[in-house]
Design a protein around this motif. Structure first.
Motif, PDB file in Angstrom:
ATOM      1  N   GLU A 136      66.323  47.426  21.580  1.00 59.47           N
ATOM      2  CA  GLU A 136      64.915  47.823  21.461  1.00 59.47           C
ATOM      3  C   GLU A 136      64.803  49.292  21.065  1.00 59.47           C
ATOM      4  OE1 GLU A 136      60.782  48.027  24.092  1.00 59.47           O
ATOM      5  OE2 GLU A 136      62.593  47.124  24.937  1.00 59.47           O
ATOM      6  N   GLU A 137      65.618  50.155  21.682  1.00 65.56           N
ATOM      7  CA  GLU A 137      65.593  51.569  21.340  1.00 65.56           C
ATOM      8  C   GLU A 137      66.031  51.781  19.900  1.00 65.56           C
ATOM      9  OE1 GLU A 137      67.746  54.031  23.992  1.00 65.56           O
ATOM     10  OE2 GLU A 137      66.706  53.348  25.782  1.00 65.56           O
ATOM     11  N   THR A 138      67.009  50.996  19.479  1.00 65.60           N
ATOM     12  CA  THR A 138      67.514  51.118  18.113  1.00 65.60           C
ATOM     13  C   THR A 138      66.442  50.734  17.105  1.00 65.60           C
ATOM     14  OG1 THR A 138      69.765  50.626  18.845  1.00 65.60           O
ATOM     15  CG2 THR A 138      69.294  50.374  16.507  1.00 65.60           C
ATOM     16  N   ILE A 139      65.763  49.605  17.341  1.00 67.86           N
ATOM     17  CA  ILE A 139      64.709  49.156  16.436  1.00 67.86           C
ATOM     18  C   ILE A 139      63.577  50.179  16.392  1.00 67.86           C
ATOM     19  CG2 ILE A 139      63.001  47.367  15.989  1.00 67.86           C
ATOM     20  CD1 ILE A 139      65.898  46.574  15.426  1.00 67.86           C
ATOM     21  N   HIS A 140      63.228  50.726  17.554  1.00 67.78           N
ATOM     22  CA  HIS A 140      62.174  51.738  17.606  1.00 67.78           C
ATOM     23  C   HIS A 140      62.561  52.940  16.745  1.00 67.78           C
ATOM     24  CE1 HIS A 140      58.838  54.047  19.411  1.00 67.78           C
ATOM     25  NE2 HIS A 140      59.673  55.065  19.301  1.00 67.78           N
ATOM     26  N   HIS A 141      63.824  53.338  16.835  1.00 70.19           N
ATOM     27  CA  HIS A 141      64.285  54.477  16.041  1.00 70.19           C
ATOM     28  C   HIS A 141      64.188  54.184  14.552  1.00 70.19           C
ATOM     29  CE1 HIS A 141      66.772  57.958  14.909  1.00 70.19           C
ATOM     30  NE2 HIS A 141      67.322  57.134  14.022  1.00 70.19           N
ATOM     31  N   LEU A 142      64.641  53.000  14.153  1.00 72.38           N
ATOM     32  CA  LEU A 142      64.673  52.649  12.738  1.00 72.38           C
ATOM     33  C   LEU A 142      63.268  52.573  12.138  1.00 72.38           C
ATOM     34  CD1 LEU A 142      67.424  49.877  12.684  1.00 72.38           C
ATOM     35  CD2 LEU A 142      67.634  52.243  11.948  1.00 72.38           C
ATOM     36  N   LEU A 143      62.301  52.076  12.909  1.00 76.25           N
ATOM     37  CA  LEU A 143      60.959  51.857  12.376  1.00 76.25           C
ATOM     38  C   LEU A 143      60.022  53.043  12.551  1.00 76.25           C
ATOM     39  CD1 LEU A 143      60.296  48.145  13.417  1.00 76.25           C
ATOM     40  CD2 LEU A 143      61.112  49.026  11.219  1.00 76.25           C
ATOM     41  N   PHE A 144      60.284  53.896  13.535  1.00 74.54           N
ATOM     42  CA  PHE A 144      59.319  54.946  13.837  1.00 74.54           C
ATOM     43  C   PHE A 144      59.891  56.358  13.880  1.00 74.54           C
ATOM     44  CE2 PHE A 144      57.827  51.086  16.081  1.00 74.54           C
ATOM     45  CZ  PHE A 144      56.664  50.868  15.349  1.00 74.54           C
ATOM     46  N   SER A 145      61.185  56.509  14.125  1.00 79.71           N
ATOM     47  CA  SER A 145      61.724  57.839  14.401  1.00 79.71           C
ATOM     48  C   SER A 145      62.699  58.368  13.367  1.00 79.71           C
ATOM     49  CB  SER A 145      62.428  57.852  15.778  1.00 79.71           C
ATOM     50  OG  SER A 145      61.535  57.454  16.794  1.00 79.71           O
ATOM     51  N   CYS A 146      63.338  57.489  12.583  1.00 78.55           N
ATOM     52  CA  CYS A 146      64.330  57.976  11.625  1.00 78.55           C
ATOM     53  C   CYS A 146      63.619  58.703  10.484  1.00 78.55           C
ATOM     54  CB  CYS A 146      65.190  56.837  11.094  1.00 78.55           C
ATOM     55  SG  CYS A 146      64.373  55.806   9.863  1.00 78.55           S
ATOM     56  N   GLN A 147      64.354  59.509   9.749  1.00 79.07           N
ATOM     57  CA  GLN A 147      63.743  60.348   8.726  1.00 79.07           C
ATOM     58  C   GLN A 147      63.113  59.528   7.613  1.00 79.07           C
ATOM     59  OE1 GLN A 147      63.432  63.741   9.047  1.00 79.07           O
ATOM     60  NE2 GLN A 147      61.981  63.354   7.395  1.00 79.07           N
ATOM     61  N   PHE A 148      63.744  58.414   7.213  1.00 81.14           N
ATOM     62  CA  PHE A 148      63.176  57.583   6.157  1.00 81.14           C
ATOM     63  C   PHE A 148      61.817  57.022   6.585  1.00 81.14           C
ATOM     64  CE2 PHE A 148      62.613  53.335   4.224  1.00 81.14           C
ATOM     65  CZ  PHE A 148      62.527  53.716   2.898  1.00 81.14           C
ATOM     66  N   SER A 149      61.738  56.523   7.817  1.00 77.18           N
ATOM     67  CA  SER A 149      60.476  55.976   8.316  1.00 77.18           C
ATOM     68  C   SER A 149      59.402  57.057   8.375  1.00 77.18           C
ATOM     69  CB  SER A 149      60.680  55.356   9.699  1.00 77.18           C
ATOM     70  OG  SER A 149      61.619  54.311   9.649  1.00 77.18           O
ATOM     71  N   LYS A 150      59.783  58.230   8.840  1.00 81.86           N
ATOM     72  CA  LYS A 150      58.812  59.329   8.898  1.00 81.86           C
ATOM     73  C   LYS A 150      58.310  59.692   7.508  1.00 81.86           C
ATOM     74  CE  LYS A 150      60.538  61.519  13.139  1.00 81.86           C
ATOM     75  NZ  LYS A 150      61.170  62.731  13.714  1.00 81.86           N
ATOM     76  N   ASP A 151      59.222  59.684   6.520  1.00 78.29           N
ATOM     77  CA  ASP A 151      58.828  60.013   5.155  1.00 78.29           C
ATOM     78  C   ASP A 151      57.859  58.979   4.599  1.00 78.29           C
ATOM     79  OD1 ASP A 151      60.418  62.241   5.217  1.00 78.29           O
ATOM     80  OD2 ASP A 151      62.098  61.333   4.135  1.00 78.29           O
ATOM     81  N   VAL A 152      58.093  57.705   4.914  1.00 80.58           N
ATOM     82  CA  VAL A 152      57.203  56.644   4.434  1.00 80.58           C
ATOM     83  C   VAL A 152      55.821  56.799   5.058  1.00 80.58           C
ATOM     84  CG1 VAL A 152      56.755  54.162   4.423  1.00 80.58           C
ATOM     85  CG2 VAL A 152      59.051  55.008   3.942  1.00 80.58           C
ATOM     86  N   PHE A 153      55.767  56.995   6.373  1.00 84.02           N
ATOM     87  CA  PHE A 153      54.472  57.157   7.037  1.00 84.02           C
ATOM     88  C   PHE A 153      53.750  58.397   6.528  1.00 84.02           C
ATOM     89  CE2 PHE A 153      56.134  54.466  10.662  1.00 84.02           C
ATOM     90  CZ  PHE A 153      55.236  53.444  10.442  1.00 84.02           C
ATOM     91  N   GLN A 154      54.515  59.483   6.302  1.00 78.63           N
ATOM     92  CA  GLN A 154      53.895  60.715   5.834  1.00 78.63           C
ATOM     93  C   GLN A 154      53.338  60.535   4.433  1.00 78.63           C
ATOM     94  OE1 GLN A 154      56.317  64.240   4.689  1.00 78.63           O
ATOM     95  NE2 GLN A 154      55.150  65.349   6.224  1.00 78.63           N
ATOM     96  N   SER A 155      54.047  59.807   3.588  1.00 82.28           N
ATOM     97  CA  SER A 155      53.589  59.595   2.219  1.00 82.28           C
ATOM     98  C   SER A 155      52.372  58.682   2.169  1.00 82.28           C
ATOM     99  CB  SER A 155      54.718  58.998   1.372  1.00 82.28           C
ATOM    100  OG  SER A 155      55.795  59.904   1.264  1.00 82.28           O
ATOM    101  N   SER A 156      52.270  57.771   3.128  1.00 82.24           N
ATOM    102  CA  SER A 156      51.128  56.860   3.140  1.00 82.24           C
ATOM    103  C   SER A 156      49.927  57.467   3.844  1.00 82.24           C
ATOM    104  CB  SER A 156      51.500  55.540   3.831  1.00 82.24           C
ATOM    105  OG  SER A 156      51.889  55.761   5.173  1.00 82.24           O
ATOM    106  N   LEU A 157      50.180  58.385   4.754  1.00 88.44           N
ATOM    107  CA  LEU A 157      49.122  59.090   5.491  1.00 88.44           C
ATOM    108  C   LEU A 157      48.066  58.144   6.027  1.00 88.44           C
ATOM    109  CD1 LEU A 157      48.536  62.044   6.289  1.00 88.44           C
ATOM    110  CD2 LEU A 157      46.912  62.117   4.429  1.00 88.44           C
ATOM    111  N   LEU A 158      48.447  57.284   6.962  1.00 84.29           N
ATOM    112  CA  LEU A 158      47.558  56.260   7.489  1.00 84.29           C
ATOM    113  C   LEU A 158      46.879  56.664   8.790  1.00 84.29           C
ATOM    114  CD1 LEU A 158      49.719  53.098   6.812  1.00 84.29           C
ATOM    115  CD2 LEU A 158      47.629  53.760   5.676  1.00 84.29           C
TER     116      LEU A 158
END
Length: 293
Positions: A25-47
């Motif tokens: 669960e911690e790993t999935i949370h990291h991959l979807l919300f905390s890793c740099q790629f995920s952060k870049d996607v959320f930042q680019s979408s600005l939701l």
């Protein structure tokens, strides 16, 4: 054997990414919300997705469920998360480069399938205006004007400045980020203006910038919006219903001096912060001391 090999490869990759995670669960949370790629996607979408530290994935999803927006937030973000996962799979199994713009593009394609019945037209009852102006002017009483601007060359960033009918600054903000086009940066500027309005708890706003195409996109046909700013425009429309009246105004750059000066100052000093009404940045004081920009 091939399937087992791929699973082993995936599990090994997951462990290498999150060696300190104590559970799947911690790993999935990291991959979807905390890793740099995920952060870049959320930042680019600005939701406008707020993911505070210290909460788990289920709590984040519960926050999305709380949005009264006909499921727009939940479904759009679900498409983004799904494509994040597929992008990472392609990276692991097919050695395909993980590209943020491509991930967002595929997410919006999936969401378009969801929106077959044009559910996004739900905000039509809110008073939304779009107009052009030649000069900067004070807003009428009981309205707040928020000037926005974005810089793309030699650094990227957006700024917002809110003023009342007397010309007093109520608040301002700046954020520096990476973007892949000037259009995306301009769209983020208008979205950042909405974010400032929410922080100030105001109900009648005029969001004004010098990118005329963005107001047109916000009130126009969703099917004609280019994919690169679609998620940002959707996010703006999701927040519009929180106000009693919203106007999006385009002015020439010469009439947007206060925001232009602030964005140059923010990028030069890599500033990411909010200012309250009694702590205006020095670079915009000359505009605040005059009635006109």
């Amino acid at each position: 054997m091939a399937v087992y090999s791929n699973l082993s490869k995936f599990n090994t990759h997951i462990h290498n990414i999150c060696p300190h995670c104590n559970s799947e669960e911690e790993t999935i949370h990291h991959l979807l919300f905390s890793c740099q790629f995920s952060k870049d996607v959320f930042q680019s979408s600005l939701l406008f997705i707020d993911i505070p530290d210290g909460i788990n994935s289920m709590q984040i999803i519960q926050q999305w469920l709380g949005h009264v927006d006909q499921g727009i937030m939940l479904n759009l973000v679900s498409c983004i998360l799904w494509n994040m996962w597929k992008t990472r799979n392609d990276l692991i199994f097919n050695n395909t480069l993980a590209l943020v713009p491509l991930c967002i593009h595929k997410s919006l394609q999936d969401f378009k399938v969801f929106d077959l019945h044009h559910a996004l037209n739900y905000c039509a009852s809110v008073c939304i205006n779009q107009k052009n102006a030649v000069l900067w002017g004070l807003p009428q009483p009981f309205y707040i004007k928020i000037n926005v601007d974005a810089a793309y060359n030699n650094g990227k960033g957006v700024v917002v400045v809110a003023r009342d009918s007397s010309g007093n600054q109520l608040g301002s903000g700046a954020i520096c980020f990476d973007s892949f086009s000037s259009t995306v940066a301009d769209a983020k500027a208008y979205a950042f203006g909405i974010q400032l309005a929410r922080r100030l708890h105001i109900t009648k706003i005029i969001v004004e910038g010098d990118a005329a195409d963005i107001p047109k996109a916000i009130i126009g046909n969703m099917n004609k919006i280019q994919w690169s700013i679609r998620s940002t425009v959707l996010s703006i429309q999701d927040r519009v219903k929180e106000f009693n009246e919203v106007s999006f105004t385009a002015v020439p750059r010469d009439a947007n001096h206060i925001a232009h000066d602030l964005v140059q100052f923010a990028i030069s000093n890599f500033i990411n912060r909010w200012w309250v009404h009694d702590e205006s940045p020095n670079c915009i004081m000359q505009h605040l001391n005059s009635i006109e920009d």
